[in-house]
Enzyme design. Structure first.
Site, PDB file in Angstrom:
ATOM      1  N   CYS A  85       0.947   9.259   3.304  1.00  0.00           N
ATOM      2  CA  CYS A  85       1.458   8.950   4.640  1.00  0.00           C
ATOM      3  C   CYS A  85       2.924   9.386   4.792  1.00  0.00           C
ATOM      4  CB  CYS A  85       1.220   7.484   4.966  1.00  0.00           C
ATOM      5  SG  CYS A  85       1.237   7.189   6.740  1.00  0.00           S
ATOM      6  N   HIS A 176      -3.715   5.819   3.467  1.00  0.00           N
ATOM      7  CA  HIS A 176      -3.124   4.963   2.415  1.00  0.00           C
ATOM      8  C   HIS A 176      -4.160   4.552   1.374  1.00  0.00           C
ATOM      9  CE1 HIS A 176       0.849   3.964   4.206  1.00  0.00           C
ATOM     10  NE2 HIS A 176       0.230   4.244   5.341  1.00  0.00           N
ATOM     11  N   GLU A 178      -3.678   3.442  -1.461  1.00  0.00           N
ATOM     12  CA  GLU A 178      -3.198   2.287  -2.245  1.00  0.00           C
ATOM     13  C   GLU A 178      -3.502   0.960  -1.554  1.00  0.00           C
ATOM     14  OE1 GLU A 178      -1.479   4.135  -0.326  1.00  0.00           O
ATOM     15  OE2 GLU A 178       0.170   3.039   0.618  1.00  0.00           O
TER      16      GLU A 178
HETATM   17  N1  GLN Z   1       4.809   7.097  10.886  1.00  0.00           N
HETATM   18  C1  GLN Z   1       5.549   6.844   9.698  1.00  0.00           C
HETATM   19  C2  GLN Z   1       6.659   7.875   9.496  1.00  0.00           C
HETATM   20  O1  GLN Z   1       6.782   8.757  10.258  1.00  0.00           O
HETATM   21  C3  GLN Z   1       4.616   6.859   8.504  1.00  0.00           C
HETATM   22  C4  GLN Z   1       3.728   5.657   8.558  1.00  0.00           C
HETATM   23  C5  GLN Z   1       3.238   5.213   7.240  1.00  0.00           C
HETATM   24  O2  GLN Z   1       3.685   5.623   6.162  1.00  0.00           O
HETATM   25  N2  GLN Z   1       2.288   4.321   7.303  1.00  0.00           N
HETATM   26  O3  GLN Z   1       7.407   7.782   8.560  1.00  0.00           O
END
Ligand code: GLN
Length: 200
Positions: A85, A176, A178
């Site tokens: 992410c 994610h 994890e």
């Molecule tokens: N939208 C977040 C960002 O731009 C990432 C979101 C997340 O890691 N769950 O950093």
């Protein structure tokens, strides 16, 4: 003994720490987890995890603390990284946002919060190359991978869009892994060679 570094300047650190310990145990290995908040620790790590969180904050702190070049050297040495992410946003070639200084570890362009503007968070089963059954992918304000470089393997798609990729030793996911009990993506990233060797 595997030395696993979890980038811990910001974001979901403990979940990745537990996941790598469980993934290692599944391969009869033991993982020692190092939380990385300053320079000097990454060079001692065999594998790295770059968690989700807020990519602007994570990238700023990685640069400020001098951790960024160490992570780049880790990848240049062919050692594995799982970036999830916000971690993938930071690891990308370009996040199209001046506030994110990307590390260019994965040759993809990402669109921050691309899913999030329509759907804040959701879970969906995705087929991942190398896994027999679909993976329960949890998306939270997830980035969209919108350009994929030539050397990049798309490992999973959701709704026709890449959501997991591999570029050499680095695996990046929009979602994610994890946050579920399923550690197959951690195993795939860090123990594929072991699995292949065991099968030989
Ligand atoms: N939208 C977040 C960002 O731009 C990432 C979101 C997340 O890691 N769950 O950093």
């Amino acid at each position: 003994m595997i030395h696993a570094g979890v980038i811990a300047v910001q974001g979901d650190v403990s979940e990745h720490a537990r996941a790598i310990e469980r993934a290692a145990a599944a391969h009869d290995e033991e993982a020692t987890v190092h939380e990385i908040r300053q320079a000097g620790v990454v060079p001692d790590c065999d594998v790295l995890l770059m968690p989700g969180g807020e990519s602007t904050t994570i990238s700023r702190l990685l640069q400020q603390e001098g951790i960024a070049p160490e992570v780049q050297a880790h990848v240049a040495a062919g050692k594995p990284v799982l970036a999830t992410c916000a971690g993938l946003i930071v690891a990308s070639h370009d996040a199209k946002d001046d506030r994110v200084e990307t590390l260019d570890l994965v040759d993809v362009t990402v669109d921050r919060n691309a899913f999030g503007r329509q759907v804040d968070s959701f879970e969906a089963p995705v087929d991942v190359t190398g896994l027999d059954d679909p993976f329960p992918a949890v998306f939270i304000r997830a980035p969209l991978i919108d350009e994929v470089g030539e050397g990049v393997e798309v490992l999973a798609e959701w709704d026709g869009r890449p959501v997991a990729v591999r570029d050499g030793p680095v695996v990046g996911t929009s979602f994610h892994p994890e946050l579920t009990d399923d550690v197959r993506l951690h195993r795939l990233t860090f123990f594929t060679d072991l699995v292949a060797e065991a099968a030989d």
